[in-house]
Design a protein around this motif. Structure first.
Motif, mmCIF file in Angstrom:
data_model
loop_
_atom_site.group_PDB
_atom_site.id
_atom_site.type_symbol
_atom_site.label_atom_id
_atom_site.label_comp_id
_atom_site.label_asym_id
_atom_site.label_seq_id
_atom_site.Cartn_x
_atom_site.Cartn_y
_atom_site.Cartn_z
ATOM 1 N N LYS D 47 0.455 -1.004 0.187
ATOM 2 C CA LYS D 47 0.053 -0.400 0.058
ATOM 3 C C LYS D 47 0.448 1.348 0.418
ATOM 4 O O LYS D 47 0.729 2.323 0.351
ATOM 5 N N ASN D 48 2.211 0.805 0.396
ATOM 6 C CA ASN D 48 2.628 2.447 -0.391
ATOM 7 C C ASN D 48 2.063 2.997 -1.643
ATOM 8 O O ASN D 48 2.493 1.535 -2.459
ATOM 9 N N LYS D 49 2.549 3.909 -1.482
ATOM 10 C CA LYS D 49 2.051 5.603 -3.001
ATOM 11 C C LYS D 49 3.308 6.225 -3.085
ATOM 12 O O LYS D 49 3.091 6.619 -2.065
ATOM 13 N N ILE D 50 4.391 5.853 -3.409
ATOM 14 C CA ILE D 50 5.460 7.331 -3.586
ATOM 15 C C ILE D 50 5.645 7.977 -4.837
ATOM 16 O O ILE D 50 5.463 6.510 -5.870
ATOM 17 N N LEU D 51 5.860 9.011 -5.274
ATOM 18 C CA LEU D 51 6.245 9.524 -6.010
ATOM 19 C C LEU D 51 7.802 10.577 -5.207
ATOM 20 O O LEU D 51 8.122 11.000 -4.219
ATOM 21 N N ALA D 52 8.381 10.484 -6.850
ATOM 22 C CA ALA D 52 9.716 11.122 -6.893
ATOM 23 C C ALA D 52 10.384 11.184 -7.812
ATOM 24 O O ALA D 52 9.547 11.880 -9.184
ATOM 25 N N ALA D 53 10.952 12.981 -7.959
ATOM 26 C CA ALA D 53 11.126 13.963 -8.923
ATOM 27 C C ALA D 53 12.168 14.823 -9.022
ATOM 28 O O ALA D 53 13.346 14.845 -7.706
ATOM 29 N N VAL D 54 12.634 14.551 -9.942
ATOM 30 C CA VAL D 54 14.495 15.021 -10.002
ATOM 31 C C VAL D 54 14.136 16.611 -10.924
ATOM 32 O O VAL D 54 13.942 16.821 -11.523
ATOM 33 N N TYR D 55 15.043 17.673 -10.363
ATOM 34 C CA TYR D 55 15.228 19.079 -10.956
ATOM 35 C C TYR D 55 16.557 19.624 -11.079
ATOM 36 O O TYR D 55 17.470 19.635 -9.386
ATOM 37 N N GLY D 56 16.933 19.129 -12.308
ATOM 38 C CA GLY D 56 18.687 19.584 -12.180
ATOM 39 C C GLY D 56 19.272 18.746 -13.272
ATOM 40 O O GLY D 56 18.728 17.932 -13.943
ATOM 41 N N PRO D 57 20.663 18.798 -13.137
ATOM 42 C CA PRO D 57 21.730 19.783 -12.817
ATOM 43 C C PRO D 57 21.564 20.915 -12.816
ATOM 44 O O PRO D 57 21.088 21.565 -14.518
ATOM 45 N N LYS D 58 21.334 22.042 -11.911
ATOM 46 C CA LYS D 58 21.012 23.056 -11.805
ATOM 47 C C LYS D 58 21.603 24.257 -10.874
ATOM 48 O O LYS D 58 22.711 23.417 -10.178
ATOM 49 N N GLU D 59 22.122 25.600 -11.338
ATOM 50 C CA GLU D 59 22.476 26.209 -10.803
ATOM 51 C C GLU D 59 22.447 26.382 -9.104
ATOM 52 O O GLU D 59 21.183 26.156 -8.560
ATOM 53 N N LEU D 60 23.296 26.811 -8.353
ATOM 54 C CA LEU D 60 23.053 26.402 -6.603
ATOM 55 C C LEU D 60 22.968 28.081 -6.017
ATOM 56 O O LEU D 60 23.972 28.649 -6.364
ATOM 57 N N HIS D 61 21.924 27.629 -5.458
ATOM 58 C CA HIS D 61 21.895 29.702 -4.357
ATOM 59 C C HIS D 61 22.449 29.152 -3.089
ATOM 60 O O HIS D 61 21.169 27.702 -2.623
ATOM 61 N N PRO D 62 22.417 29.429 -1.836
ATOM 62 C CA PRO D 62 23.624 30.865 -2.315
ATOM 63 C C PRO D 62 24.927 29.964 -3.069
ATOM 64 O O PRO D 62 25.280 29.203 -2.833
ATOM 65 N N LYS D 63 25.958 30.731 -3.802
ATOM 66 C CA LYS D 63 26.528 30.101 -4.943
ATOM 67 C C LYS D 63 28.129 29.235 -3.811
ATOM 68 O O LYS D 63 28.532 28.813 -4.448
ATOM 69 N N HIS D 64 28.007 30.313 -2.041
ATOM 70 C CA HIS D 64 29.500 29.917 -1.537
ATOM 71 C C HIS D 64 29.065 28.382 -1.065
ATOM 72 O O HIS D 64 29.865 27.445 -0.860
ATOM 73 N N LEU D 65 27.719 27.866 -1.180
ATOM 74 C CA LEU D 65 27.676 26.762 -0.758
ATOM 75 C C LEU D 65 27.740 25.072 -1.934
ATOM 76 O O LEU D 65 28.179 24.285 -2.011
ATOM 77 N N ALA D 66 28.379 26.156 -2.835
ATOM 78 C CA ALA D 66 28.564 25.356 -4.642
ATOM 79 C C ALA D 66 30.468 24.681 -4.288
ATOM 80 O O ALA D 66 30.384 25.366 -3.646
ATOM 81 N N LEU D 67 30.214 23.700 -4.969
ATOM 82 C CA LEU D 67 31.199 22.635 -4.442
ATOM 83 C C LEU D 67 32.760 23.305 -6.196
ATOM 84 O O LEU D 67 31.979 22.124 -7.696
ATOM 85 N N PRO D 68 33.661 22.860 -6.007
ATOM 86 C CA PRO D 68 34.255 23.489 -7.256
ATOM 87 C C PRO D 68 34.768 22.269 -8.195
ATOM 88 O O PRO D 68 34.768 22.418 -9.010
ATOM 89 N N ASP D 69 34.780 20.967 -7.176
ATOM 90 C CA ASP D 69 35.125 19.629 -8.088
ATOM 91 C C ASP D 69 33.938 18.851 -8.425
ATOM 92 O O ASP D 69 34.180 17.698 -8.933
ATOM 93 N N ARG D 70 32.483 19.210 -7.615
ATOM 94 C CA ARG D 70 31.384 18.132 -7.825
ATOM 95 C C ARG D 70 30.394 18.722 -7.902
ATOM 96 O O ARG D 70 30.103 20.142 -7.320
#
Lengths: 265, 244, 265, 244, 265, 244
Positions: D47-70
């Motif tokens: 009886k599990n009913k589960i939806l999943a959605a993926v958005y991306g790859p996309k820009e990251l805000h705030p930018k200082h959270l972005a990783l330079p190598d991944r």
């Protein structure tokens, strides 16, 4: 951070003060005009608006029936809250109370509480079960400096204006009876705030002075001239001599204000 | 401050924990107790147990909060949930927010804020057990943690409360005296400069009592100051010894 | 993100580990020194401080009277909470609990709960109405790696140190009687955490190892050597062989620690 | 995991919903079910009913959270207020926060994180109805949504729990078995690489039972993996057909 | 902000509309296909999923026993909540409800409440003490425009699908009896939303139209063709003529939809 | 809107506060009442007492929220805790959040938004006492505060509600009429342009009643518009006088 404009103004204000003068023409220990209107919010059990110069503070008192605190089962509950709503100043932000509004509320609260201005045991309905809860809401409408003194005055004026519906308790239920009884205050705690500018003290600093002051000292005294609350603020310091000087002036100034307003017990 | 008529001073003039009116509680201070912080210290004053850590000077995020001509001092006074009789919720209470502010303003005058423009210093204070007078003990221990972090300071800040119990002006109130007594007056002081950086009071004091209490509190601060310096010296000596 | 310094260190740590050695001189399956102090917070019903190398965790246990959960009316309530207070590490931020502190608390909670270390039915005062609520507050004071194992040890040590006031129930009211009764633990769940570095397992990773590990595996076992809680963490993976190897080592290591501490039922 | 002595396995060795110990619940998976997301999938498992959605790859805000190598993988496991017996408050619970973390860490090893430095991928999982084993079904369905979004992956991640009820090691526990049984062990697995990316357990298992449960769960993962591939193929074929 | 792409599309959409046509081929007053599935969440007391074109909304109804509001002691409680979960659109963010989800919930709520679709007095168990609380949770799964109409339909469909367990009250305690009773609706409020684009009205705007519309107008009517809720949205305006025109079309369209769905009282 | 059968219109056709059905409550408006704000105004309408302040145009933080071709209008409708019968918690309620949105959308059509790209204007509305119809009075007073701040506008926005009580369509409902009456329809209007910028309704109205109510509300708006212009003129004159 001090901008260049502020630095220039600081110099100017400091020079004047060293000559015993102030930018708005007042003497060092002179208050701005105080105007008080009471009962302006008909839907509140008590209300008042205070104008201290251009600083404008409104206080509303609402009364609800609630439970006492566990450690004071025979006392009513007094709750002081302050909102620095963003229309009052470009420096106020919407959102939950910050450290400035919390400090303001707590300093006003301490003056009322320690002077026993409100007779909390009288607000008990059924010990340990039902008491009156007084919400004293401070609402700053225009910020032109010295919010503490203006708020303390407005809170007191609103409490003096407060009335509680008559009631009787029947089988644990509160039955409302016709008419109201005024809340009798037992003391008139008056907060007197000093700014230290260039090592001199002034009372009732307005906004321009607050922007350049080194430190702030608030001394609240009761009708007998006793000190009931003190709060130092700001990132500067005071000498012992300055503190004792301020305490004496605070007693005098509070007496003056009480007399001017006709608030005598 | 309620005014129940309990006896807090006995017929010999001693307080409920056996102290004379002008006597401090036993105090133990230690510097450099945490390995991750840039500076740290620990204090026990009576049953108060308080840790302080300093991180910084460091970059400030978001950057528009940085000041061009001085650093930003941030301070968090926080109580462990198990530090008081009834469990405290971990969310900061209004009291903790006010104390964070006054503690910060008590420390700030001691620091050469203009030495590191555009940076921030974080002072984290954790009250592990509270027994009255935590704000004063917090200032005392945070001041040591700042010194341990090598932050340039005009002086150490020492703090101590005085107050009134049973018509007597007493020094360094413990929990019961604070709650049942009739006035509590915490003071922070820089002994070398002779200035007061924190002053609060609640309760009822005449002008004369107020002056007496301020002076007694300052006297307590001076004695605590000696212990602060001794604690720094102890760490400095032990570092020198371990270097030799 | 891995800085260049971390990459260099990773290489160095990995090379050592492939030779069976570690940066701090320990063997792969060797724990750091464990020091435990109990009863240091006199105002708490139970308390302990654990030093695991330089990792320092304090736990306080507070007891209140409250209501049971609807689905377990005959059981006391056990609540485990963790705070990663910012003085413990430059990477900890003030604010509400984040995913790391929540995971830490929940993993420790599961070990205690599943091993039935605390006899929850014994904490029932009046079925469905009043039970004892145990707040186990984990307070991380210094973070030098392996917070899970240190916290699980500290929680257990604090619970072993916990005493409940004597009481009797009269007409639905709790009456406190003189004296205290120690909380008797029924099991000693010990968490053993592995780091996988360069495809090798080490136990009790310290901070430098945690910074370079691929994944983490915690296996908690009870006094009978049965597994009562498992948690994989980190963005890497394990082979089935590694998992089974870890499980066996966890049983042994937990036995060793229990013996060293004298924690035997 | 409480240990009420209900009978979860009948005299014929069958479970309360009629399954054999090593039998999965009926599973239905579908790929590409939402028009706005970059990738999406839906699963029914019991009886599990589960939806999943993926958005991306996309820009990251705030930018200082972005990783330079991944890239940064973000994951939110969330339950609808009506998904469980008693209405769930919409604010994220501690359980949801933990599951968001372990699900993210179960998916991460499958993704070539270094392909899109400085970007973010969001995985949103919505449990519309919960019936035990939602974290495993969430991983299974999120993995399909990632594939549907064209995120470069080493392998699909399939997940399934095993556990112990009435002294029997069983596969894919439903709600009652999870609550009344004596152990629950969710596993996520990449069949092509033969590695485990999620492993949790609560309950009591001997070492021997633990090994048996891990192996049974992995066996379940492999069967689910086949259904995942079939679902992707179905979508791929239907796209090809509609293109022709 | 309007990007250049949006400006171009706006021009295109506007030109089409001025010729009485739409980008997706519909007439100005034509709805997209409506598909309704009921009872899909077995664990909820009521549930429905609505597809309005590609816009997909699920609603679950949960029922709990709680206290009535002080000012309506004889009425059950109806609570409508909406979540714009981030899988439904790249513009939705996780977090507490924002102004858009709150407006959505409140507009749907007003339609149900003002039309008296749910007989709230019937949901009272014990006046002033215990009532049924209906939680109507709107869950937007895919956002392709006109969330209000889709949500209002889904809420109604879920309520029509709702059943309450049978019970009797014995000594103030609720005793559950076998079986369920369907919640009978007294009205079918249908929301009809208009977009104003280039001074023309269209019904049931889809996402591309919403991105370029000047303003939005929602008119909800009941089975007797009376208006029971109106909400203007967006930063544009309407003329009185447009408003009256919209009101008349709303009555007709709602009648059509009610008929198509077989929702007649 | 409940439908208790109280009598809100007496046998003389007068309402409970003595007004005729098409009569406004006494209204007092004043412009330029706060010294810190760039623009401000105050309104009393019946027992409603509402202050509005405008700050801006000003820079927007964080900057990525700024719009390259127009300004951002932000609006907060907020009630004082003591403004209503039962004390209101200071945290914004769902009602306040919705009203902040609709008030903003009622004001926006009046403003030349493209005049100051990349900037923000804040409109802060504080309801000091509420007596029914606060959203309309808020729009009326906020519109004056915008004009007082010198924001370039197409027209003033005037707002007023109409509604139905006791089968009569009435203008400008006060608190009791709003609560006990059978429909409330707030309208905001720009008289010079002849367009409606806010329209809401709850209650039950036939098409015919609806049209009548819309027209009556617009008539009210026009009368309020005259008072708005008079208030601006009063301020302008008093400034000119003080300049002379």
């Amino acid at each position: 951070m001090m901008s260049i404009v502020v630095r220039v103004k600081q110099k100017q204000i400091a020079q004047l003060i060293s000559k015993g003068k102030r930018l708005d023409g007042r003497d060092l220990y002179e208050y701005r005009d105080i105007k008080i209107e009471q009962g302006i919010i008909e839907k509140a059990e008590g209300s008042a608006k205070v104008l201290l110069g251009k600083t404008e503070v409104m206080v509303g008192v609402k009364i609800e029936v609630g439970q006492p605190f566990l450690d004071t089962p025979n006392d009513g509950v007094l709750t002081v809250n302050a909102e620095l709503v963003p229309l009052a100043s470009p420096t106020f932000e919407p959102g939950p109370p910050d450290e400035n509004s919390i400090e303001l509320a707590r300093v006003v609260d301490r003056g009322i509480r320690e002077s026993k201005a409100v007779d909390l045991p009288k607000l008990c309905i059924e010990p340990g079960k039902k008491v009156f809860v007084l919400f004293v809401d401070i609402y700053v409408l225009n910020h032109d400096g010295n919010l503490i003194d203006a708020s303390a005055l407005a809170a007191l004026a609103a409490l003096k204006n407060t009335k509680i519906f008559n009631y009787e308790v029947q089988d644990g239920e509160i039955k409302i009876k016709p008419g109201y009884t005024p809340l009798q205050l037992q003391a008139h705690p008056i907060a007197i705030t000093f700014a230290k500018i260039n090592d001199k003290l002034v009372v009732d600093p307005w906004l321009e002075e607050e922007q350049v002051m080194d430190a702030r000292l608030t001394i609240t005294t009761d009708d007998q001239g006793r000190i009931c609350a003190v709060q130092k603020g700001g990132s500067g310091f005071f000498t012992t001599k300055q503190i004792m000087e301020a305490a004496q002036i605070a007693v005098e100034k509070a007496k003056e204000i009480r007399k001017k307003l006709g608030w005598v017990t | 401050m309620s005014q129940k008529t309990e006896t807090l001073i006995d017929k010999n003039g001693l307080r409920i924990d056996g102290r004379r009116p002008d006597e401090l509680r036993p105090i133990k201070v230690e510097v450099g107790v945490l390995s991750n912080a840039d500076g740290s210290a620990y204090i026990e004053q009576g049953k108060n147990k308080i840790l302080a850590a300093v991180y910084g000077p460091k970059e400030l995020h978001p950057k528009h909060l940085a000041l061009p001509d001085r650093m930003v001092l941030r301070c968090r006074y926080h109580m462990a949930p198990f530090s008081v009789q009834e469990r405290k919720s971990p969310a900061p209470s209004r009291r903790e927010i006010e104390l964070s502010k006054v503690v910060r303003e008590a420390l700030e005058p001691a620091i050469f804020m203009e030495y590191y423009p555009r940076t921030a210093i974080d002072v984290f204070i954790e009250v592990l057990q509270a027994d009255g007078g935590t704000r004063c003990a917090s200032i005392t221990v945070a001041s040591l943690a700042l010194a341990d972090a090598g932050i340039p300071m005009r002086d150490l800040v020492a703090a101590c409360s005085a107050g009134k119990v049973d018509d007597t002006i007493v020094l360094d109130l413990m929990d019961t005296e604070d709650k049942v007594g009739s006035a509590d007056l915490p003071v922070a002081y820089m002994p070398n400069l002779g200035v007061v950086t924190l002053l609060q009071m609640d309760g009822i004091l005449t002008l004369e009592e107020f002056e007496k209490a301020v002076n007694l509190a300052i006297d307590g601060c001076k004695r605590i100051y000696a212990m602060q310096k001794e604690a720094l010296r102890a760490k400095y000596v032990s570092i020198k010894e371990s270097e030799e």
